[in-house]
Design a protein around this motif. Sequence first.
Motif, short mmCIF file in Angstrom:
data_model
loop_
_atom_site.label_atom_id
_atom_site.label_comp_id
_atom_site.label_asym_id
_atom_site.label_seq_id
_atom_site.Cartn_x
_atom_site.Cartn_y
_atom_site.Cartn_z
N VAL A 177 98.21 -48.96 5.24
CA VAL A 177 96.95 -49.60 4.87
C VAL A 177 96.02 -48.54 4.28
CG1 VAL A 177 94.98 -50.96 5.68
CG2 VAL A 177 97.23 -51.28 6.73
N TYR A 178 95.46 -48.83 3.09
CA TYR A 178 94.63 -47.85 2.38
C TYR A 178 93.24 -48.44 2.10
CZ TYR A 178 99.30 -46.01 1.29
OH TYR A 178 100.59 -45.54 1.35
N PRO A 179 92.28 -48.28 3.01
CA PRO A 179 90.93 -48.79 2.75
C PRO A 179 90.17 -47.88 1.77
CG PRO A 179 91.01 -47.69 4.87
CD PRO A 179 92.41 -47.67 4.34
N VAL A 180 89.25 -48.48 1.00
CA VAL A 180 88.40 -47.72 0.06
C VAL A 180 86.98 -48.26 0.11
CG1 VAL A 180 90.29 -47.12 -1.51
CG2 VAL A 180 89.03 -49.24 -1.87
N ASN A 181 86.08 -47.55 -0.56
CA ASN A 181 84.68 -47.96 -0.67
C ASN A 181 84.02 -48.23 0.68
OD1 ASN A 181 84.44 -47.79 -3.49
ND2 ASN A 181 85.41 -49.80 -3.75
N GLY A 182 84.34 -47.37 1.67
CA GLY A 182 83.66 -47.43 2.95
C GLY A 182 84.19 -48.43 3.96
N TYR A 183 85.21 -49.20 3.61
CA TYR A 183 85.78 -50.15 4.56
C TYR A 183 86.80 -49.46 5.47
CZ TYR A 183 83.67 -54.31 2.51
OH TYR A 183 82.77 -55.27 2.10
N ASP A 184 86.97 -49.98 6.70
CA ASP A 184 87.98 -49.43 7.59
C ASP A 184 89.22 -50.32 7.59
OD1 ASP A 184 87.43 -51.62 9.23
OD2 ASP A 184 86.08 -50.47 10.53
N LYS A 185 90.29 -49.84 8.19
CA LYS A 185 91.57 -50.56 8.20
C LYS A 185 91.45 -51.92 8.87
CE LYS A 185 94.79 -46.65 8.02
NZ LYS A 185 95.95 -45.99 8.68
N GLU A 186 90.74 -51.96 9.99
CA GLU A 186 90.65 -53.21 10.75
C GLU A 186 89.97 -54.31 9.94
OE1 GLU A 186 88.74 -54.88 14.95
OE2 GLU A 186 89.03 -52.72 14.65
N GLU A 187 88.87 -53.98 9.27
CA GLU A 187 88.15 -54.97 8.47
C GLU A 187 88.98 -55.40 7.25
OE1 GLU A 187 85.11 -57.52 7.12
OE2 GLU A 187 85.65 -56.68 9.08
N LEU A 188 89.66 -54.43 6.65
CA LEU A 188 90.50 -54.73 5.48
C LEU A 188 91.61 -55.72 5.84
CD1 LEU A 188 91.54 -54.21 2.60
CD2 LEU A 188 92.71 -52.18 3.46
N LEU A 189 92.30 -55.45 6.95
CA LEU A 189 93.38 -56.33 7.40
C LEU A 189 92.85 -57.70 7.80
CD1 LEU A 189 95.43 -53.74 9.46
CD2 LEU A 189 96.28 -55.01 7.48
N LYS A 190 91.66 -57.74 8.40
CA LYS A 190 91.07 -59.00 8.84
C LYS A 190 90.75 -59.90 7.65
CE LYS A 190 87.50 -60.74 12.00
NZ LYS A 190 86.39 -60.35 12.92
N LEU A 191 90.21 -59.30 6.57
CA LEU A 191 89.93 -60.07 5.35
C LEU A 191 91.22 -60.63 4.76
CD1 LEU A 191 87.30 -57.73 3.63
CD2 LEU A 191 86.87 -60.03 4.55
N ALA A 192 92.25 -59.77 4.66
CA ALA A 192 93.52 -60.19 4.05
C ALA A 192 94.19 -61.28 4.87
CB ALA A 192 94.45 -58.99 3.91
N ALA A 193 94.26 -61.07 6.19
CA ALA A 193 94.95 -62.03 7.05
C ALA A 193 94.23 -63.37 7.12
CB ALA A 193 95.11 -61.45 8.45
N SER A 194 92.91 -63.35 6.98
CA SER A 194 92.15 -64.60 7.02
C SER A 194 92.56 -65.53 5.89
CB SER A 194 90.64 -64.30 6.94
OG SER A 194 90.22 -63.55 8.07
N LEU A 195 92.83 -64.96 4.70
CA LEU A 195 93.28 -65.79 3.58
C LEU A 195 94.78 -66.09 3.66
CD1 LEU A 195 90.46 -64.93 2.36
CD2 LEU A 195 91.58 -65.07 0.12
N GLU A 196 95.54 -65.13 4.12
CA GLU A 196 97.00 -65.26 4.07
C GLU A 196 97.58 -66.12 5.20
OE1 GLU A 196 98.70 -64.32 1.63
OE2 GLU A 196 98.31 -62.28 0.93
N ARG A 197 96.80 -66.39 6.24
CA ARG A 197 97.39 -67.04 7.42
C ARG A 197 97.90 -68.45 7.14
NH1 ARG A 197 91.99 -68.01 11.17
NH2 ARG A 197 90.66 -68.88 9.53
N GLN A 198 97.38 -69.12 6.12
CA GLN A 198 97.82 -70.47 5.79
C GLN A 198 99.01 -70.48 4.82
OE1 GLN A 198 96.63 -73.04 7.41
NE2 GLN A 198 95.11 -71.76 8.46
N SER A 199 99.34 -69.32 4.27
CA SER A 199 100.42 -69.24 3.28
C SER A 199 101.77 -69.10 3.96
CB SER A 199 100.18 -68.04 2.35
OG SER A 199 101.26 -67.86 1.46
#
Length: 644
Positions: free
Chosen positions: A336-358
């Motif tokens: 996991v590669y966060p950028v622009n001040g985001y951390d890994k946990e927040e990055l994964l949370k954003l991604a998983a929130s959209l991907e969970r229905q796929s």
Amino acid sequence: MSYLKKYKEVIISAVFLVGALVAEYLISFTGQQYVYLSLYILSYLSVGGPVWIKAFKSIKKGNIFSEFLLMGIATVGAFAIGEYAEGVAVMLFYMVGEYAQGNAVQRARRSIKSLIDSQPDIANVERNRTVLKVSPQNVKVGEIIRVKPGEKVPLDGILLSDQGSFNTAALTGESKPMIRKTGEEVWAGSINRQTPVRIEVTSAYEKTKLSKILEMVKEASSRKAPTERFMSRFAKVYTPIVVWMAVAVTFLPYLFVENYVFQEWFYRALIFLVVSCPCGLVISIPLGYFGGIGAASRNGILFKGANFLDQLRKMNILFMDKTGTLTKGEFKVQEVYPVNGYDKEELLKLAASLERQSTHPIAKAIADYVNGQSLYSVANQKEVSGKGLVGTINQKMVAVGNRDLLNDYDIQLVGNGWKDSYTYVHVAKEGMHVGTISITDKIKEDSKSAVQKLHQLGVEKLVMLSGDKQEVVDRVANKLGLEYAYGGLMPDDKYSYVKGALGPKNVVGFIGDGVNDAPVITLADVGIAMGGIGSDATIETADVVIQTDQPSKISTAIEIANFTHRVVWQNIGFALGIKLLVMALAAFGIATMWEAIFADVGVALLAIANAIRIQHRYSDVHLILGNGRQGEEENTPAKKCCDP
């Protein structure tokens, strides 16, 4: 007692023959000739009667010159010239050969019978808060069945219990138990090894994988290889020719020989007829192919026809899908590669929130990685075909997908070490790139050894085709030692590659597992499907099905095809060579009826024994080729500049 009943004609004939020989040669008494002649006739009728019945039935169907008529004419002729013992012996040994052929065919069918025996006839179904024993045909999709340890699973379904261990050897040829967890598929015909399990039925009885396997194997036995078709046509022409040649051997010498003796030349003609009988040759060839199909099925490889054994043997180009064929299709988050001040946990949370229905495997990999973490509520979610997902979280637009998706929204990617050749999922929020997730798909343990073995077996060109990006495809190709690899392909691109390779000088194969591979599998000269994870459409259109999903099984299939081909042509060459030699010796009066018996029955038995070698050679289930370890990444890039 069962043997006495099964071989009663041969046993009775042999007893009468021994009695006749004793009466003729070992003792002397009044009426001796009538006694031994009667015994010879009884001995002959015991084995000759069934043959003459078959000959008359064959004549009624329009097939006059059958092997039954040949044997009948030859043996009656031997009686006519006083060669009683030889006439009986020819028919007796002919029947022994017929029994041997029947036993060989039964042996070849045993591997298929083991599949049929795997089809359970009882299902324990939960209905109205009780468990009922019903026929699997009467169980509906969606009902729940119970399977105790040691019982066979009657229908395909999804495991509801926490975990189960199943023996799938009858289906896949794989001796290693198949471990299944909640939500994973369980196949009909597999045996529950440990604890009681509950399964939700997903396929009707006639649509289970086991039923489809049985149907494919039955269909395979009825589809002839070119060699079989040739020998069938050959026998129809060959038999009347040798009958007329026997007539010529009897009467033509009258025009050229000074001291012509009818009985002498008639005896030679009878020998000629006995030798020429093609029955052993004709049966040993399909028996060889049937043995090949049976041996393959025991190794988890299903041929849908004997003709595909020949096609696979000639295959010189093989196109291979990547995901699910050479790789496991089991995606996992690599980094996991966060950028622009985001951390890994927040990055994964954003991604998983959209991907969970796929239902996409990559989406599942991300969801599994953040398992247990609370996620955001997503509004206005939509899928951008082939690119990713877009939605609103806390009234802010979030995009999760590939580089093309971010380009559509003019979002600038920020690098942060993600330069390896993996699959990447980029995440953006409010028009800004916030990080990247690398996803990797594991290469199957036997893929590299399979590639090496295929080259050794004469497949000149191995080509990997994939919809994944070229960098990922190159990485996999380099690890496997593949020279040709093409990425970023749509289904119609794969179709074009295979179509371009087809030609009179090539036999082209394609192996895949997805629904989108079905058209290409149909197009290829040899279509191969991964039967475990493969879609129904792919399996139905394929010519060869690999039940274990192991690419190494392709080389096993080619080995079986090669060995079957060698055995078949050994039988043809040996049988025809011996027959032609003895026929020539008979025409010159050198061979006797006993040499004729060997040239017919003896050669047939040897050919049958040779065909049975296929079953013996591949009777043990073949495991994965090689040691399953992948080599280090090679530096040579895969070719991608031109058509294969």
